[in-house]
Motif scaffolding. Sequence first.
Motif, PDB file in Angstrom:
ATOM      1  N   TRP A 198      14.716   1.035  -1.555  1.00  0.00           N
ATOM      2  CA  TRP A 198      14.293   1.553  -0.669  1.00  0.00           C
ATOM      3  C   TRP A 198      15.515   1.237   1.035  1.00  0.00           C
ATOM      4  O   TRP A 198      14.982   0.301   1.359  1.00  0.00           O
ATOM      5  CB  TRP A 198      12.659   1.070  -0.114  1.00  0.00           C
ATOM      6  N   GLU A 225       1.016  -1.322  -0.153  1.00  0.00           N
ATOM      7  CA  GLU A 225       0.163  -0.149  -0.174  1.00  0.00           C
ATOM      8  C   GLU A 225       1.050   1.575  -0.188  1.00  0.00           C
ATOM      9  O   GLU A 225       2.284   1.135   0.536  1.00  0.00           O
ATOM     10  CB  GLU A 225      -1.158   0.160   1.185  1.00  0.00           C
ATOM     11  N   LYS A 226       0.559   2.392  -0.310  1.00  0.00           N
ATOM     12  CA  LYS A 226       1.170   3.799  -0.331  1.00  0.00           C
ATOM     13  C   LYS A 226       0.555   4.595   0.882  1.00  0.00           C
ATOM     14  O   LYS A 226      -0.794   5.045   0.590  1.00  0.00           O
ATOM     15  CB  LYS A 226       1.126   4.221  -1.968  1.00  0.00           C
ATOM     16  N   GLN A 227       1.204   5.184   1.147  1.00  0.00           N
ATOM     17  CA  GLN A 227       0.472   6.853   1.943  1.00  0.00           C
ATOM     18  C   GLN A 227      -0.438   5.927   2.965  1.00  0.00           C
ATOM     19  O   GLN A 227      -1.263   6.401   2.903  1.00  0.00           O
ATOM     20  CB  GLN A 227       0.632   7.578   0.746  1.00  0.00           C
ATOM     21  N   LEU A 251      10.072   2.289   2.642  1.00  0.00           N
ATOM     22  CA  LEU A 251       9.037   0.539   2.891  1.00  0.00           C
ATOM     23  C   LEU A 251       9.147   0.618   4.384  1.00  0.00           C
ATOM     24  O   LEU A 251      10.037   0.543   5.225  1.00  0.00           O
ATOM     25  CB  LEU A 251       9.833  -1.113   2.093  1.00  0.00           C
ATOM     26  N   GLU A 279       5.217   5.999   3.010  1.00  0.00           N
ATOM     27  CA  GLU A 279       5.464   6.014   1.618  1.00  0.00           C
ATOM     28  C   GLU A 279       4.968   4.424   0.845  1.00  0.00           C
ATOM     29  O   GLU A 279       4.055   4.968   0.408  1.00  0.00           O
ATOM     30  CB  GLU A 279       6.962   6.129   1.296  1.00  0.00           C
ATOM     31  N   HIS A 280       5.861   3.847   1.400  1.00  0.00           N
ATOM     32  CA  HIS A 280       5.212   2.577   1.322  1.00  0.00           C
ATOM     33  C   HIS A 280       4.768   1.833   2.298  1.00  0.00           C
ATOM     34  O   HIS A 280       5.842   1.275   3.269  1.00  0.00           O
ATOM     35  CB  HIS A 280       5.650   1.421   0.719  1.00  0.00           C
TER      36      HIS A 280
END
Length: 312
Positions: free
Chosen positions: A54, A13-15, A75, A31-32
């Motif tokens: 990341w 998922e993001k944000q 992440l 962010e992730h």
Amino acid sequence: MEVAGPTLCMKLEKQVALAPLTWWKIGGPAEHFIQPRDQEELEQALQWAQSQSWPVTVLGGGSNVLIPDEGLPGLVISLRELRGLKSEIIPQEEPPFQRLCITALAGTPKSDLTKVFLEHKLAPALFLCGLPGDTGGGVVMNAGVSESIQPREFVEIVDWVEVLRINSENSNEASLLRFANTDLRWTYRHSSGWQPGVIFRVSLSWPLQPQENIMSEVKLATRNRLKKQPLNWPSCGSVFKNPEGYKAGALIEQSGLKGFSIGQAQVSELHSNFIINRGGATAKDVRSLIEHIQNTVRDKFAVELQTEVRFL
Ligand SMILES: Cc1cc2nc3c(=O)[nH]c(=O)nc-3n(C[C@H](O)[C@H](O)[C@H](O)COP(=O)(O)OP(=O)(O)OC[C@H]3O[C@@H](n4cnc5c(N)ncnc54)[C@H](O)[C@@H]3O)c2cc1C
């Protein structure tokens, strides 16, 4: 020759808001974000992050961390779903000739460990009963209590720790490494020797020597915590380590800082080593308050307060 890249068989998922996943309820989004459920998924998450270059942040129970207001890049791996334990009785050479052995995934809440020790009326239930967060976080922080009971810290009950590690920057292979208790360095609210990597599984044990009064002691310890700690407000527990020969809370109180606040972050009126979030406190408020406390205590007592809480 085509080289297969890492695969990812779970939801990335993001944000994702991280504040709700922390006890302080503070901080910006990831962010992730990913929540592995087993070794394979954790391995994939680490390999994926490596392939994307990341940075990785691990979140256990979120009870001892401050997340910045701007959130975390790269992440964030939450271990909430990596939970479960097995317990068995194994032989030992000395009396009482048997021990209870628990093997727990890193995201297993400490309260689950407490329940198993309590079922067998064993001493570790007493120090574990008031500790929030997960088993892995307990190892990272060598969590424990200051009362003179035995055992009182993770170092005394851990047999071994398994760590999942990406082998090197150039290879995306992961290894599961096992460290015996004595391979690690354990100090006050810290363990080392297992990094880099993510603690995946922990084995803990204690001699099978039931204490009939353990339940009443656990109840008493829980009542004392409720009386002495501001548990109805979001916090991270004790913000500072106790300096040699001092209690951090007493130094803060004697510096006149009880109840002092910056923004919505306040030194608890009940326990001066706790900073509570009175609603909408930012990480910046907390950092400023921490600095103010450190400066004031240094000026008054020439003592340097070190933080116990981890700044992610
Ligand atoms: C109300 C309250 C009371 C508290 N009382 C006590 C107390 O009496 N004694 C005490 O010692 N502590 C206490 N704490 C602090 C906290 O509960 C402990 O430090 C706890 O062990 C942290 O575990 P966690 O799973 O929440 O870790 P987190 O807060 O999620 O993480 C702590 C650190 O460990 C890292 N981490 C977590 N899991 C892993 C993993 N599996 N692999 C690699 N890195 C990992 C994180 O990246 C972070 O750096 C209290 C906190 C609160 C909110």
